[in-house]
Design an enzyme around this catalytic site. Structure first.
Site, PDB file in Angstrom:
ATOM      1  N   ASN A 149       0.834  -1.196   0.000  1.00 13.25           N
ATOM      2  CA  ASN A 149       0.000   0.000   0.000  1.00 13.25           C
ATOM      3  C   ASN A 149       0.874   1.252   0.000  1.00 13.25           C
ATOM      4  OD1 ASN A 149      -2.635  -1.113   0.012  1.00 13.25           O
ATOM      5  ND2 ASN A 149      -2.376  -1.723   2.142  1.00 13.25           N
ATOM      6  N   CYS A 170      -4.737  -7.364  -3.784  1.00 12.67           N
ATOM      7  CA  CYS A 170      -5.252  -7.138  -2.441  1.00 12.67           C
ATOM      8  C   CYS A 170      -6.229  -8.263  -2.117  1.00 12.67           C
ATOM      9  CB  CYS A 170      -5.963  -5.779  -2.390  1.00 12.67           C
ATOM     10  SG  CYS A 170      -6.561  -5.293  -0.760  1.00 12.67           S
ATOM     11  N   HIS A 171      -6.543  -8.453  -0.829  1.00 12.46           N
ATOM     12  CA  HIS A 171      -7.445  -9.529  -0.446  1.00 12.46           C
ATOM     13  C   HIS A 171      -8.769  -9.035   0.123  1.00 12.46           C
ATOM     14  CE1 HIS A 171      -4.384  -9.160   2.986  1.00 12.46           C
ATOM     15  NE2 HIS A 171      -5.428  -8.428   3.321  1.00 12.46           N
ATOM     16  N   HIS A 201      -9.820  -0.830  -2.051  1.00  7.85           N
ATOM     17  CA  HIS A 201     -10.399  -0.483  -0.762  1.00  7.85           C
ATOM     18  C   HIS A 201     -11.701   0.311  -0.880  1.00  7.85           C
ATOM     19  CE1 HIS A 201      -6.347  -1.056   1.581  1.00  7.85           C
ATOM     20  NE2 HIS A 201      -6.837  -2.167   1.071  1.00  7.85           N
ATOM     21  N   TYR A 258     -12.029   6.697   4.467  1.00  7.19           N
ATOM     22  CA  TYR A 258     -12.063   7.095   3.051  1.00  7.19           C
ATOM     23  C   TYR A 258     -13.245   7.991   2.740  1.00  7.19           C
ATOM     24  CZ  TYR A 258      -9.146   2.895   2.816  1.00  7.19           C
ATOM     25  OH  TYR A 258      -8.189   1.941   3.034  1.00  7.19           O
TER      26      TYR A 258
END
Length: 488
Positions: A149, A170-171, A201, A258
């Protein structure tokens, strides 16, 4: 098959071990070479000993080398995997501490928001160094798999400026799908078919089918509100589901930072988060977790080494993308996943240059994205706010432009909801000065930033945040693990 995989930042011991064992679950890969590289000889020595133990215990011909000479590790590599954290926990602590002085309370701070933007400034020059080495000494057309990241910024820089074939991994999608399958009563996550699309994300489950049956908003909301655990841990995420009509892949804590709506006031933070685990919104939660994990590993290393003597079990192969991508590319066994790539028309209502996360299929011809996806308007609008910040942040990092960096910070959704322009300008100066050792592109800007800080009249406060916990000692961690073991 025989080829070379280089892992940069291999001192991320637990994650490197997971990638290693996943890849060796592919029968055709037993003869490959792993080249580990890190700036820490200490960490390299620990992970090499663990991987050598795995190779020996499983009677494999796999070769493992380790060196602090990154260029040597990359020589002839077909695949390069990055899991670096530039600046380590020292710089990361500043990513959380300094913004708190200006009222910005982050749970993770590694994607956007104040911490993520500065993290990108530290990473991007290093990413470009990686790309230069890949172009010069790796196998022709080598593929760069970025796990580090801030995902979108790192991948953006590697593709646009590093000129290397790059995919970001990414997971979050997999974890979100596991949650949905559980609340819907599925016996296995494999019963759930889904399409997720957006940006890293901030990816959205825009289509859901359980055993072929379409799942709508009302059914999903009811399922989450009825769940005894997620109804408490994912309050913010459920609220977004109710308002947007689709579920976000990202955890309660990550998602909260975010958006401009949920972490803007201390009383709102405590209303929407859950303190049962760091990932649900704790102030500086991932910093605490990372610090405890590092301390635990250092102390309990003999146990980790002993555990490496167990046979590799293909049934326990994780859902991390890397091994499945390599298997598809090398064996032509098709793999479907969600990948971070340049948009180029994949999502119709996001910019062409953005790094998006969306479904794709992998085979021997490469990663092939499913094009023509249109996000719900609210999802696209939320993504756009972050994309604009990411673009400015990447351009600032490339040019070493502190004025553009400040504008990127000003436009961040949470920063803009909490701080005034004067506070943002001073905060960026303070963060750049504090992290100057990892920001070579801002060397010429640091003296003037120091002068401005000396004359500044912008008030700050010493604040631990709305929901801060102290780092636990090894004895406290041992006691907690013992209690969990006894309970279940």
């Amino acid at each position: 098959m025989s080829f070379k995989i280089a892992i940069i930042g291999a001192g991320s011991v637990g994650f490197t071990k997971k990638l290693f064992t996943d890849i060796l679950c592919v029968p055709e890969f037993k003869d490959i070479e792993f080249a580990l590289t890190d700036i820490s000889e200490h960490n390299l020595g620990m992970i090499q000993a663990i991987l050598d133990r795995i190779v020996e215990a499983n009677g494999l011909p796999t070769k493992v080398t380790a060196t602090t000479d990154r260029r040597k590790a990359l020589e002839g590599a077909r695949y390069i995997i990055s899991c670096v954290r530039v600046g380590g926990l020292e710089a990361y602590a500043d990513d959380i501490r300094i913004p708190l002085k200006y009222g910005i309370d982050q749970c993770v701070g590694d994607t956007i928001c104040a911490g993520g933007i500065l993290y990108g400034q530290r990473n991007i020059p290093v990413i470009l160094d990686f790309c230069k080495d890949i172009r010069e000494v790796a196998e022709t057309d080598a593929k760069f798999l970025n796990y580090a990241n801030p995902m979108a910024m790192n991948t953006w820089a590697a593709i646009e400026y590093g000129k290397v074939d790059t995919v970001g991994l990414c997971h979050g999608v997999q974890h979100g799908a596991e949650q949905i399958a559980e609340v819907l009563g599925a016996k296995s996550p494999r019963e759930l078919d889904y399409v997720c699309s957006g940006i890293n994300h901030q990816t959205w489950f825009i289509e859901l089918r359980l055993n072929g049956r379409a799942i709508g908003k009302d059914e999903l909301v009811a399922a989450f509100e009825a769940h005894p655990v997620y109804s408490k841990q994912e309050k913010l995420r459920i609220d977004v589901l109710k308002r947007f009509g689709v579920y976000s892949t990202e955890s309660n804590g990550h998602l909260s930072e975010y958006l401009p709506w949920y972490r803007k006031r201390p009383d709102e933070i405590t209303r929407w988060i859950d303190m049962s685990d760091w990932i649900h919104g704790e102030t500086g939660g991932y910093l605490r977790y990372s610090t405890e994990t590092r301390n635990w590993f250092e102390t309990e290393y003999p146990q980790f080494l002993e555990a490496a003597s167990k046979p590799i079990d293909p049934a326990r192969r994780s859902n991390e993308h890397a091994s499945h991508i390599l298997e598809a590319l090398e064996t032509n066994r098709v793999y479907r996943g969600h990948f971070n790539v340049k948009n180029n028309g994949v999502i119709t209502n996001l910019p062409q240059d953005a790094i998006i996360e969306s479904p794709g299929f992998v085979d021997r011809f490469g990663i092939n994205m499913a094009a023509g996806i249109t996000l719900p308007e609210a999802c696209a609008a939320t993504c756009m706010s972050s994309i604009n910040v990411q673009r400015m942040s990447v351009h600032a990092a490339i040019a070493g432009d502190i004025d553009l960096l400040k504008l990127a910070m000003l436009h961040d959704p949470l920063v803009g909801a909490v701080s005034t322009p004067e506070e943002v300008w001073q905060m960026v100066d303070e963060m750049v000065v504090a992290q100057a050792a990892w920001l070579p592109q801002y060397a010429d800007a640091v003296p003037a930033a120091k002068e401005r800080l000396a004359k500044s009249k912008v008030k700050t406060r010493e604040w631990a945040g709305a929901a801060r916990r102290n780092v636990r000692s090894i004895d406290e961690l041992r006691a907690e693990k013992a209690a969990l073991k006894q309970a279940g």
